[in-house]
Design a protein around this motif. Structure first.
Motif, mmCIF file in Angstrom:
data_model
loop_
_atom_site.group_PDB
_atom_site.id
_atom_site.type_symbol
_atom_site.label_atom_id
_atom_site.label_comp_id
_atom_site.label_asym_id
_atom_site.label_seq_id
_atom_site.Cartn_x
_atom_site.Cartn_y
_atom_site.Cartn_z
ATOM 1 N N ASP A 138 -10.163 -0.203 47.293
ATOM 2 C CA ASP A 138 -10.846 -1.504 47.360
ATOM 3 C C ASP A 138 -10.069 -2.541 48.104
ATOM 4 O OD1 ASP A 138 -12.131 -3.864 45.907
ATOM 5 O OD2 ASP A 138 -10.250 -4.247 45.087
ATOM 6 N N MET A 139 -10.596 -3.758 48.519
ATOM 7 C CA MET A 139 -10.191 -4.692 49.370
ATOM 8 C C MET A 139 -9.313 -5.895 48.395
ATOM 9 S SD MET A 139 -12.742 -5.001 52.571
ATOM 10 C CE MET A 139 -11.899 -5.965 53.498
ATOM 11 N N ALA A 140 -10.136 -6.842 48.232
ATOM 12 C CA ALA A 140 -9.554 -8.153 47.545
ATOM 13 C C ALA A 140 -8.693 -7.573 46.340
ATOM 14 C CB ALA A 140 -10.516 -9.002 47.078
ATOM 15 N N GLY A 141 -7.490 -7.839 46.231
ATOM 16 C CA GLY A 141 -6.837 -7.515 44.906
ATOM 17 C C GLY A 141 -5.903 -6.207 45.220
ATOM 18 N N THR A 142 -6.569 -5.512 46.010
ATOM 19 C CA THR A 142 -5.775 -4.159 46.385
ATOM 20 C C THR A 142 -5.046 -3.889 47.517
ATOM 21 O OG1 THR A 142 -7.565 -3.211 44.981
ATOM 22 C CG2 THR A 142 -6.221 -1.556 46.356
ATOM 23 N N THR A 143 -5.922 -4.353 48.545
ATOM 24 C CA THR A 143 -5.422 -4.155 49.887
ATOM 25 C C THR A 143 -5.382 -5.646 50.585
ATOM 26 O OG1 THR A 143 -7.357 -3.829 51.081
ATOM 27 C CG2 THR A 143 -5.915 -1.833 50.654
ATOM 28 N N VAL A 144 -6.019 -6.505 49.879
ATOM 29 C CA VAL A 144 -6.017 -7.832 50.560
ATOM 30 C C VAL A 144 -5.673 -9.059 49.540
ATOM 31 C CG1 VAL A 144 -7.619 -9.643 51.534
ATOM 32 C CG2 VAL A 144 -7.950 -7.370 52.320
ATOM 33 N N ALA A 145 -4.625 -9.814 49.547
ATOM 34 C CA ALA A 145 -4.339 -10.940 48.599
ATOM 35 C C ALA A 145 -4.991 -12.144 48.810
ATOM 36 C CB ALA A 145 -2.776 -10.938 48.870
#
Length: 244
Positions: free
Chosen positions: A23-30
């Motif tokens: 996943d992106m937002a919240g997982t790899t992206v803050a």
């Protein structure tokens, strides 16, 4: 007498989790709560008064369904396709503006974790519940356009995002990186990420605590492992492979 020679599959082949869907937002992206801020803009566009009971109820639903395709969230909230599309357009525009203003960053160590997974011969796919235009804006803001060979949004998987298994299965079908869904590892920060991974039959479904949902919610939704951060995922994969 004819001797039949059987060739067994090597342990390395049989146990390798060579496709990793992140996943992106919240997982790899803050993103620092940008989803809620962008939702406020969308709700305002539709005439939902900030601070009202209606606004609070809608925000609770947004929080509970983090990870789901955003257009699906708005369809539920407004019950009308035209209103849902208007809200989604407003949401995506507000989120993109916040991204352009520099309000996102990688989760610490996330890029290094992806690079390590790739160096180990694994194919990494980044997926999101955002529209393609927003996903591309995030990738550009982080300089991640060439970080992985494939990025997926709901439109790339026939329109259905999480909690459906479609994004994970699309990664499996499009990359052809592994022969079985059991060789897929999925990681995300929301209950819907976990449900998507479980429904796809992924061999590893791991929750991370850098985003929307807590350990209890992730575990209840099917997480087999809960990690402090995606940075722990490469070690988890290596440990599980070594143990089989």
């Amino acid at each position: 007498m004819t001797t039949v020679t059987t060739t067994s599959v090597t342990t390395a082949t049989a146990t390798a989790y060579n496709l990793v869907v992140l996943d992106m937002a919240g997982t790899t992206v803050a993103d620092g709560g940008l989803v809620e801020r962008a939702f406020a803009s969308a709700a305002d566009r539709l005439g939902v008064e900030p601070g009202s009971a209606e606004h609070a109820t809608m925000l609770d639903h947004v929080r509970a369904t983090m990870g789901e395709s955003k257009i699906s969230v708005f369809r539920h909230l407004f019950g009308d396709e035209d209103k849902a599309r208007l809200a989604n357009t407003a949401f995506e525009g507000a989120y993109a503006s916040l991204v352009d203003a520099g309000h996102i960053a990688p989760v610490p160590g996330a890029r290094e974790a992806v690079e390590r997974l790739k160096s180990e011969g694994r194919t990494v796919v980044l997926s999101t519940g955002f529209a393609r235009v927003t996903q591309d804006a995030i990738l550009a803001a982080l300089g991640w356009q060439d970080l992985v060979p494939l990025t997926l949004c709901p439109a790339d998987a026939g329109g259905r995002g999480r909690p459906y298994p479609d994004l994970v299965l699309s990664a499996f079908l499009r990359t052809r990186a592994v022969d079985s869904v059991r060789a897929v590892a999925v990681a995300g920060d929301t209950s819907y990420d976990m449900l998507s991974g479980v429904r796809a039959g992924a061999g590893i479904v791991a929750g991370v605590l850098t985003g929307a949902h807590d350990r209890a919610a992730l575990t209840e939704a099917g997480a087999g492992h809960v990690l402090a951060s995606v940075t722990e995922l490469p070690d988890l994969i290596a440990e599980l492979e070594a143990a089989r």
